[in-house]
Design a protein around this motif. Structure first.
Motif, PDB file in Angstrom:
ATOM      1  N   MET A   1       0.836  -1.186   0.000  1.00  0.00           N
ATOM      2  CA  MET A   1       0.000   0.000   0.000  1.00  0.00           C
ATOM      3  C   MET A   1       0.878   1.246   0.000  1.00  0.00           C
ATOM      4  N   MET A   2       0.479   2.223  -0.789  1.00  0.00           N
ATOM      5  CA  MET A   2       1.226   3.475  -0.880  1.00  0.00           C
ATOM      6  C   MET A   2       0.703   4.469   0.145  1.00  0.00           C
ATOM      7  N   THR A   3       1.631   5.137   0.799  1.00  0.00           N
ATOM      8  CA  THR A   3       1.214   6.167   1.742  1.00  0.00           C
ATOM      9  C   THR A   3       0.801   7.421   0.971  1.00  0.00           C
ATOM     10  N   MET A   4       0.055   8.262   1.641  1.00  0.00           N
ATOM     11  CA  MET A   4      -0.384   9.508   1.011  1.00  0.00           C
ATOM     12  C   MET A   4       0.816  10.403   0.702  1.00  0.00           C
ATOM     13  N   THR A   5       1.823  10.383   1.546  1.00  0.00           N
ATOM     14  CA  THR A   5       3.021  11.192   1.307  1.00  0.00           C
ATOM     15  C   THR A   5       3.729  10.764   0.022  1.00  0.00           C
ATOM     16  N   LEU A   6       3.855   9.464  -0.174  1.00  0.00           N
ATOM     17  CA  LEU A   6       4.482   8.959  -1.395  1.00  0.00           C
ATOM     18  C   LEU A   6       3.649   9.315  -2.622  1.00  0.00           C
ATOM     19  N   ARG A   7       2.352   9.183  -2.513  1.00  0.00           N
ATOM     20  CA  ARG A   7       1.482   9.533  -3.642  1.00  0.00           C
ATOM     21  C   ARG A   7       1.626  11.002  -4.017  1.00  0.00           C
ATOM     22  N   ILE A   8       1.635  11.866  -3.019  1.00  0.00           N
ATOM     23  CA  ILE A   8       1.785  13.304  -3.280  1.00  0.00           C
ATOM     24  C   ILE A   8       3.164  13.596  -3.876  1.00  0.00           C
ATOM     25  N   ALA A   9       4.191  12.963  -3.333  1.00  0.00           N
ATOM     26  CA  ALA A   9       5.552  13.167  -3.861  1.00  0.00           C
ATOM     27  C   ALA A   9       5.650  12.712  -5.317  1.00  0.00           C
TER      28      ALA A   9
ATOM     29  N   ILE B   1       3.554  10.486 -16.799  1.00  0.00           N
ATOM     30  CA  ILE B   1       2.136  10.103 -16.861  1.00  0.00           C
ATOM     31  C   ILE B   1       1.910   8.769 -16.146  1.00  0.00           C
ATOM     32  N   VAL B   2       2.806   7.815 -16.362  1.00  0.00           N
ATOM     33  CA  VAL B   2       2.678   6.507 -15.696  1.00  0.00           C
ATOM     34  C   VAL B   2       2.764   6.670 -14.180  1.00  0.00           C
ATOM     35  N   LEU B   3       3.670   7.509 -13.714  1.00  0.00           N
ATOM     36  CA  LEU B   3       3.789   7.713 -12.262  1.00  0.00           C
ATOM     37  C   LEU B   3       2.564   8.408 -11.691  1.00  0.00           C
ATOM     38  N   VAL B   4       1.980   9.328 -12.447  1.00  0.00           N
ATOM     39  CA  VAL B   4       0.747   9.972 -11.985  1.00  0.00           C
ATOM     40  C   VAL B   4      -0.376   8.933 -11.912  1.00  0.00           C
ATOM     41  N   ILE B   5      -0.447   8.063 -12.901  1.00  0.00           N
ATOM     42  CA  ILE B   5      -1.473   7.006 -12.883  1.00  0.00           C
ATOM     43  C   ILE B   5      -1.285   6.107 -11.671  1.00  0.00           C
ATOM     44  N   TYR B   6      -0.036   5.711 -11.392  1.00  0.00           N
ATOM     45  CA  TYR B   6       0.222   4.892 -10.211  1.00  0.00           C
ATOM     46  C   TYR B   6      -0.133   5.641  -8.929  1.00  0.00           C
ATOM     47  N   SER B   7       0.027   6.956  -8.924  1.00  0.00           N
ATOM     48  CA  SER B   7      -0.289   7.747  -7.731  1.00  0.00           C
ATOM     49  C   SER B   7      -1.792   7.911  -7.543  1.00  0.00           C
ATOM     50  N   ILE B   8      -2.498   8.174  -8.632  1.00  0.00           N
ATOM     51  CA  ILE B   8      -3.934   8.383  -8.538  1.00  0.00           C
ATOM     52  C   ILE B   8      -4.665   7.062  -8.290  1.00  0.00           C
ATOM     53  N   PHE B   9      -4.168   6.006  -8.928  1.00  0.00           N
ATOM     54  CA  PHE B   9      -4.760   4.680  -8.766  1.00  0.00           C
ATOM     55  C   PHE B   9      -3.727   3.744  -8.126  1.00  0.00           C
ATOM     56  N   PRO B  10      -3.528   3.844  -6.818  1.00  0.00           N
ATOM     57  CA  PRO B  10      -2.505   3.012  -6.169  1.00  0.00           C
ATOM     58  C   PRO B  10      -2.786   1.518  -6.276  1.00  0.00           C
ATOM     59  N   GLY B  11      -4.024   1.167  -6.543  1.00  0.00           N
ATOM     60  CA  GLY B  11      -4.357  -0.244  -6.719  1.00  0.00           C
ATOM     61  C   GLY B  11      -3.627  -0.848  -7.905  1.00  0.00           C
TER      62      GLY B  11
ATOM     63  N   ALA C   1      -0.568  -0.054  -8.934  1.00  0.00           N
ATOM     64  CA  ALA C   1       0.789  -0.349  -8.475  1.00  0.00           C
ATOM     65  C   ALA C   1       0.786  -1.550  -7.534  1.00  0.00           C
ATOM     66  N   ASP C   2      -0.233  -1.626  -6.670  1.00  0.00           N
ATOM     67  CA  ASP C   2      -0.351  -2.774  -5.765  1.00  0.00           C
ATOM     68  C   ASP C   2      -0.508  -4.078  -6.554  1.00  0.00           C
ATOM     69  N   LEU C   3      -1.346  -4.042  -7.583  1.00  0.00           N
ATOM     70  CA  LEU C   3      -1.565  -5.226  -8.415  1.00  0.00           C
ATOM     71  C   LEU C   3      -0.277  -5.639  -9.121  1.00  0.00           C
TER      72      LEU C   3
ATOM     73  N   LEU D   1       4.184  -9.468  -9.552  1.00  0.00           N
ATOM     74  CA  LEU D   1       5.623  -9.717  -9.644  1.00  0.00           C
ATOM     75  C   LEU D   1       6.191 -10.362  -8.383  1.00  0.00           C
ATOM     76  N   GLY D   2       5.342 -10.545  -7.390  1.00  0.00           N
ATOM     77  CA  GLY D   2       5.795 -11.175  -6.153  1.00  0.00           C
ATOM     78  C   GLY D   2       6.596 -10.239  -5.262  1.00  0.00           C
ATOM     79  N   ILE D   3       6.362  -8.955  -5.396  1.00  0.00           N
ATOM     80  CA  ILE D   3       7.059  -7.960  -4.578  1.00  0.00           C
ATOM     81  C   ILE D   3       6.162  -7.600  -3.408  1.00  0.00           C
ATOM     82  N   TYR D   4       6.716  -7.655  -2.202  1.00  0.00           N
ATOM     83  CA  TYR D   4       5.916  -7.489  -1.000  1.00  0.00           C
ATOM     84  C   TYR D   4       5.365  -6.073  -0.861  1.00  0.00           C
ATOM     85  N   ALA D   5       6.209  -5.075  -1.006  1.00  0.00           N
ATOM     86  CA  ALA D   5       5.796  -3.695  -0.768  1.00  0.00           C
ATOM     87  C   ALA D   5       5.644  -2.947  -2.094  1.00  0.00           C
ATOM     88  N   THR D   6       4.614  -2.152  -2.181  1.00  0.00           N
ATOM     89  CA  THR D   6       4.365  -1.369  -3.390  1.00  0.00           C
ATOM     90  C   THR D   6       5.491  -0.371  -3.633  1.00  0.00           C
ATOM     91  N   THR D   7       6.022   0.193  -2.558  1.00  0.00           N
ATOM     92  CA  THR D   7       7.133   1.150  -2.717  1.00  0.00           C
ATOM     93  C   THR D   7       8.348   0.468  -3.340  1.00  0.00           C
TER      94      THR D   7
END
Length: 125
Positions: A1-9, A43-53, A55-57, A62-68
């Motif tokens: 899950m992405m934190t709000m701080t990371l999404r804003i950044a 644009i891709v990073l904005v999409i990942y920020s607006i729709f964190p799901g 990035a989570d998916l 890919l079998g990566i534990y943390a979205t960050t």
């Protein structure tokens, strides 16, 4: 899950990158073809920020534990690919410069030979 701080950044960094690329294009200090990569990445990073799901998916698939970690891995991978293509382009440019220098040297030698031939013909007549 992405934190709000990371999404804003991510959104801020992406918007700054996008605006910088548009500014460089308008001032004709950067070719459009060169800036397309950065615009698409922002644009891709904005999409990942607006729709964190999304990035989570991707992280889960890919079998990566943390979205960050996925985001960092994604950024590293994209930049490595960019460096690879830039290396190819630089190599092609270096080859072309070498060929042009050789052509110029041959042309200069031809002109010098013609000048010497003209001088020797002028002295004998």
């Amino acid at each position: 899950m992405m934190t709000m701080t990371l999404r804003i950044a991510l959104i801020l960094a992406s918007l700054v990158t996008f605006c910088l690329m548009m500014h460089k294009i308008r001032r004709a200090s950067l070719q459009i073809e060169s800036s397309i990569f950065w615009i698409v990445l922002s644009i891709v990073l904005v999409i990942y920020s607006i729709f964190p799901g999304a990035a989570d998916l991707c992280a889960h698939l890919l079998g990566i534990y943390a979205t960050t970690n996925f985001l960092f891995l994604f950024a590293i991978f994209v930049l490595i690919v960019k460096v690879f293509y830039m290396t190819i382009h630089i190599s092609q440019l270096e080859t072309r410069v070498k060929e042009l220098v050789q052509e110029m040297a041959l042309e200069q030698k031809r002109r010098e030979d013609e000048a010497c031939a003209d001088e020797s013909r002028g002295e004998t007549t």
